[in-house]
Write a protein that holds these residues in place. Structure first.
Motif, PDB file in Angstrom:
ATOM      1  N   THR A   1       0.852  -1.199   0.000  1.00 34.85           N
ATOM      2  CA  THR A   1       0.000   0.000   0.000  1.00 34.85           C
ATOM      3  C   THR A   1       0.879   1.238   0.000  1.00 34.85           C
ATOM      4  N   LEU A   2       0.248   2.389  -0.260  1.00 35.43           N
ATOM      5  CA  LEU A   2       0.991   3.651  -0.182  1.00 35.43           C
ATOM      6  C   LEU A   2       1.535   3.865   1.225  1.00 35.43           C
ATOM      7  N   GLU A   3       0.732   3.555   2.226  1.00 36.92           N
ATOM      8  CA  GLU A   3       1.171   3.765   3.612  1.00 36.92           C
ATOM      9  C   GLU A   3       2.380   2.895   3.945  1.00 36.92           C
ATOM     10  N   GLU A   4       2.353   1.622   3.568  1.00 37.45           N
ATOM     11  CA  GLU A   4       3.512   0.753   3.804  1.00 37.45           C
ATOM     12  C   GLU A   4       4.739   1.284   3.070  1.00 37.45           C
ATOM     13  N   ALA A   5       4.544   1.803   1.872  1.00 39.50           N
ATOM     14  CA  ALA A   5       5.661   2.355   1.099  1.00 39.50           C
ATOM     15  C   ALA A   5       6.233   3.599   1.780  1.00 39.50           C
ATOM     16  N   ARG A   6       5.365   4.460   2.280  1.00 42.55           N
ATOM     17  CA  ARG A   6       5.839   5.665   2.985  1.00 42.55           C
ATOM     18  C   ARG A   6       6.689   5.287   4.196  1.00 42.55           C
ATOM     19  N   ILE A   7       6.210   4.315   4.959  1.00 41.67           N
ATOM     20  CA  ILE A   7       6.964   3.874   6.142  1.00 41.67           C
ATOM     21  C   ILE A   7       8.313   3.305   5.727  1.00 41.67           C
ATOM     22  N   ALA A   8       8.319   2.441   4.720  1.00 37.01           N
ATOM     23  CA  ALA A   8       9.571   1.834   4.255  1.00 37.01           C
ATOM     24  C   ALA A   8      10.546   2.901   3.775  1.00 37.01           C
TER      25      ALA A   8
END
Length: 170
Positions: A84-91
Protein backbone atom coordinates in the motif's frame (compact mmCIF):
# COMPACT_ATOMS: atom_id res chain seq x y z
CA UNK A 1 23.02 -38.47 -3.26
CA UNK A 2 21.71 -36.09 -5.96
CA UNK A 3 21.84 -33.02 -3.72
CA UNK A 4 24.77 -30.73 -3.28
CA UNK A 5 26.92 -31.22 -0.22
CA UNK A 6 27.11 -27.74 1.22
CA UNK A 7 28.59 -26.29 4.37
CA UNK A 8 26.87 -23.05 5.24
CA UNK A 9 28.18 -20.57 7.75
CA UNK A 10 25.98 -17.58 8.47
CA UNK A 11 25.98 -14.94 11.21
CA UNK A 12 23.71 -15.86 14.09
CA UNK A 13 23.36 -19.45 12.98
CA UNK A 14 26.16 -20.93 15.08
CA UNK A 15 23.89 -21.72 18.01
CA UNK A 16 21.34 -23.63 15.92
CA UNK A 17 21.89 -27.24 15.10
CA UNK A 18 21.78 -28.37 11.46
CA UNK A 19 18.92 -30.70 12.38
CA UNK A 20 16.81 -27.65 13.31
CA UNK A 21 16.91 -26.73 9.62
CA UNK A 22 16.16 -30.26 8.41
CA UNK A 23 19.81 -30.92 7.49
CA UNK A 24 21.51 -34.20 8.23
CA UNK A 25 25.09 -33.85 9.44
CA UNK A 26 27.53 -35.73 7.23
CA UNK A 27 31.28 -35.68 7.00
CA UNK A 28 32.59 -33.36 4.31
CA UNK A 29 33.09 -35.21 1.02
CA UNK A 30 36.52 -35.61 -0.52
CA UNK A 31 36.96 -32.65 -2.86
CA UNK A 32 39.02 -34.66 -5.36
CA UNK A 33 36.08 -35.15 -7.77
CA UNK A 34 35.01 -32.69 -10.48
CA UNK A 35 32.59 -29.87 -9.66
CA UNK A 36 29.33 -29.82 -11.61
CA UNK A 37 29.25 -26.08 -12.43
CA UNK A 38 25.56 -26.06 -13.49
CA UNK A 39 24.46 -27.63 -10.20
CA UNK A 40 26.49 -25.12 -8.19
CA UNK A 41 25.18 -22.10 -10.17
CA UNK A 42 21.61 -23.42 -9.91
CA UNK A 43 21.92 -23.93 -6.17
CA UNK A 44 23.28 -20.42 -5.65
CA UNK A 45 20.52 -18.88 -7.80
CA UNK A 46 17.87 -20.76 -5.82
CA UNK A 47 19.32 -19.71 -2.46
CA UNK A 48 17.78 -16.23 -2.48
CA UNK A 49 19.38 -12.82 -2.66
CA UNK A 50 22.95 -12.16 -1.72
CA UNK A 51 23.42 -9.88 1.31
CA UNK A 52 25.24 -7.55 -1.09
CA UNK A 53 22.45 -7.54 -3.70
CA UNK A 54 20.88 -4.15 -4.43
CA UNK A 55 17.74 -3.54 -2.35
CA UNK A 56 14.59 -2.82 -4.35
CA UNK A 57 11.44 -1.46 -2.76
CA UNK A 58 8.71 -3.24 -4.71
CA UNK A 59 5.41 -1.39 -4.30
CA UNK A 60 2.73 -3.81 -5.51
CA UNK A 61 -0.54 -5.16 -4.11
CA UNK A 62 -0.83 -8.33 -6.25
CA UNK A 63 0.67 -11.28 -4.35
CA UNK A 64 1.13 -13.32 -7.54
CA UNK A 65 3.15 -10.55 -9.19
CA UNK A 66 5.23 -10.17 -6.02
CA UNK A 67 6.03 -13.90 -6.01
CA UNK A 68 6.94 -13.96 -9.71
CA UNK A 69 9.22 -10.94 -9.37
CA UNK A 70 10.88 -12.41 -6.26
CA UNK A 71 11.62 -15.56 -8.27
CA UNK A 72 12.99 -13.52 -11.18
CA UNK A 73 15.24 -11.52 -8.83
CA UNK A 74 16.93 -14.70 -7.58
CA UNK A 75 20.24 -13.83 -5.94
CA UNK A 76 20.76 -10.65 -7.98
CA UNK A 77 18.34 -8.29 -6.20
CA UNK A 78 16.69 -8.12 -2.79
CA UNK A 79 12.93 -7.50 -2.85
CA UNK A 80 11.41 -5.45 -0.03
CA UNK A 81 7.62 -5.40 -0.34
CA UNK A 82 5.11 -2.62 0.31
CA UNK A 83 1.51 -3.45 -0.64
CA UNK A 84 0.00 0.00 0.00
CA UNK A 85 0.99 3.65 -0.18
CA UNK A 86 1.17 3.77 3.61
CA UNK A 87 3.51 0.75 3.80
CA UNK A 88 5.66 2.35 1.10
CA UNK A 89 5.84 5.66 2.98
CA UNK A 90 6.96 3.87 6.14
CA UNK A 91 9.57 1.83 4.25
CA UNK A 92 10.93 4.94 2.51
CA UNK A 93 11.23 6.82 5.81
CA UNK A 94 12.89 3.95 7.69
CA UNK A 95 15.09 2.15 5.16
CA UNK A 96 17.54 2.74 2.33
CA UNK A 97 16.86 1.40 -1.18
CA UNK A 98 18.92 1.21 -4.32
CA UNK A 99 15.84 1.31 -6.58
CA UNK A 100 12.05 1.43 -6.47
CA UNK A 101 9.81 -0.80 -8.59
CA UNK A 102 6.24 0.38 -8.44
CA UNK A 103 2.78 -0.40 -9.69
CA UNK A 104 0.72 2.74 -10.11
CA UNK A 105 -2.69 1.52 -8.94
CA UNK A 106 -2.72 0.62 -5.26
CA UNK A 107 -5.65 -0.01 -2.91
CA UNK A 108 -5.15 3.30 -1.08
CA UNK A 109 -4.21 5.57 -3.96
CA UNK A 110 -1.94 6.26 -6.92
CA UNK A 111 1.76 5.49 -6.54
CA UNK A 112 2.80 8.78 -8.17
CA UNK A 113 1.89 10.30 -4.77
CA UNK A 114 5.19 8.80 -3.56
CA UNK A 115 7.43 10.56 -6.08
CA UNK A 116 8.12 13.60 -3.90
CA UNK A 117 8.96 11.39 -0.92
CA UNK A 118 11.33 9.29 -3.06
CA UNK A 119 12.94 12.45 -4.48
CA UNK A 120 13.69 13.66 -0.93
CA UNK A 121 16.02 10.69 -0.41
CA UNK A 122 19.68 11.54 -0.87
CA UNK A 123 20.61 10.11 -3.25
CA UNK A 124 17.14 9.30 -4.48
CA UNK A 125 16.75 5.78 -5.85
CA UNK A 126 15.83 5.37 -9.52
CA UNK A 127 12.20 4.46 -10.16
CA UNK A 128 10.96 1.80 -12.54
CA UNK A 129 7.21 1.76 -13.11
CA UNK A 130 5.86 -1.79 -13.54
CA UNK A 131 2.21 -1.19 -14.27
CA UNK A 132 -0.76 -2.92 -15.75
CA UNK A 133 -1.37 -0.30 -18.45
CA UNK A 134 0.36 2.29 -20.58
CA UNK A 135 0.79 5.68 -18.94
CA UNK A 136 -0.82 8.49 -20.89
CA UNK A 137 1.12 11.70 -21.21
CA UNK A 138 4.69 12.20 -20.12
CA UNK A 139 6.24 10.47 -17.16
CA UNK A 140 7.69 12.44 -14.27
CA UNK A 141 11.43 13.01 -14.58
CA UNK A 142 12.21 10.69 -11.66
CA UNK A 143 10.96 7.65 -13.61
CA UNK A 144 13.90 5.85 -15.21
CA UNK A 145 11.87 3.20 -17.07
CA UNK A 146 8.31 2.07 -17.74
CA UNK A 147 7.42 -1.61 -18.01
CA UNK A 148 3.89 -2.73 -18.91
CA UNK A 149 3.09 -6.06 -17.24
CA UNK A 150 1.33 -7.53 -20.27
CA UNK A 151 4.21 -6.64 -22.60
CA UNK A 152 7.30 -7.70 -20.66
CA UNK A 153 8.59 -11.12 -19.65
CA UNK A 154 8.99 -11.35 -15.89
CA UNK A 155 12.66 -12.31 -16.34
CA UNK A 156 13.29 -8.92 -17.96
CA UNK A 157 12.35 -6.98 -14.82
CA UNK A 158 15.60 -7.61 -12.91
CA UNK A 159 17.61 -6.97 -16.08
CA UNK A 160 15.99 -3.55 -16.48
CA UNK A 161 16.55 -2.69 -12.81
CA UNK A 162 20.20 -3.74 -12.97
CA UNK A 163 20.70 -1.73 -16.18
CA UNK A 164 19.14 1.35 -14.55
CA UNK A 165 21.39 0.92 -11.51
CA UNK A 166 24.47 0.49 -13.72
CA UNK A 167 23.57 3.60 -15.71
CA UNK A 168 23.18 5.52 -12.44
CA UNK A 169 26.73 4.52 -11.38
CA UNK A 170 28.27 5.98 -14.55
Amino acid sequence: NDGLDVLTVAPGEAQRSPQAHGVQEQPAPDAAGPVDRERVVGAVADSGPSPLAPRVLHIEDDRDVLALVRGAFGARLTQVVARTLEEARIALREQEFDAVLLDLALPDGHAFELLDLIAQRAPHPPIVVFGGAEVSGSLPGQVAALLVKSRVAIDEVPDVLLAVLEQRRR
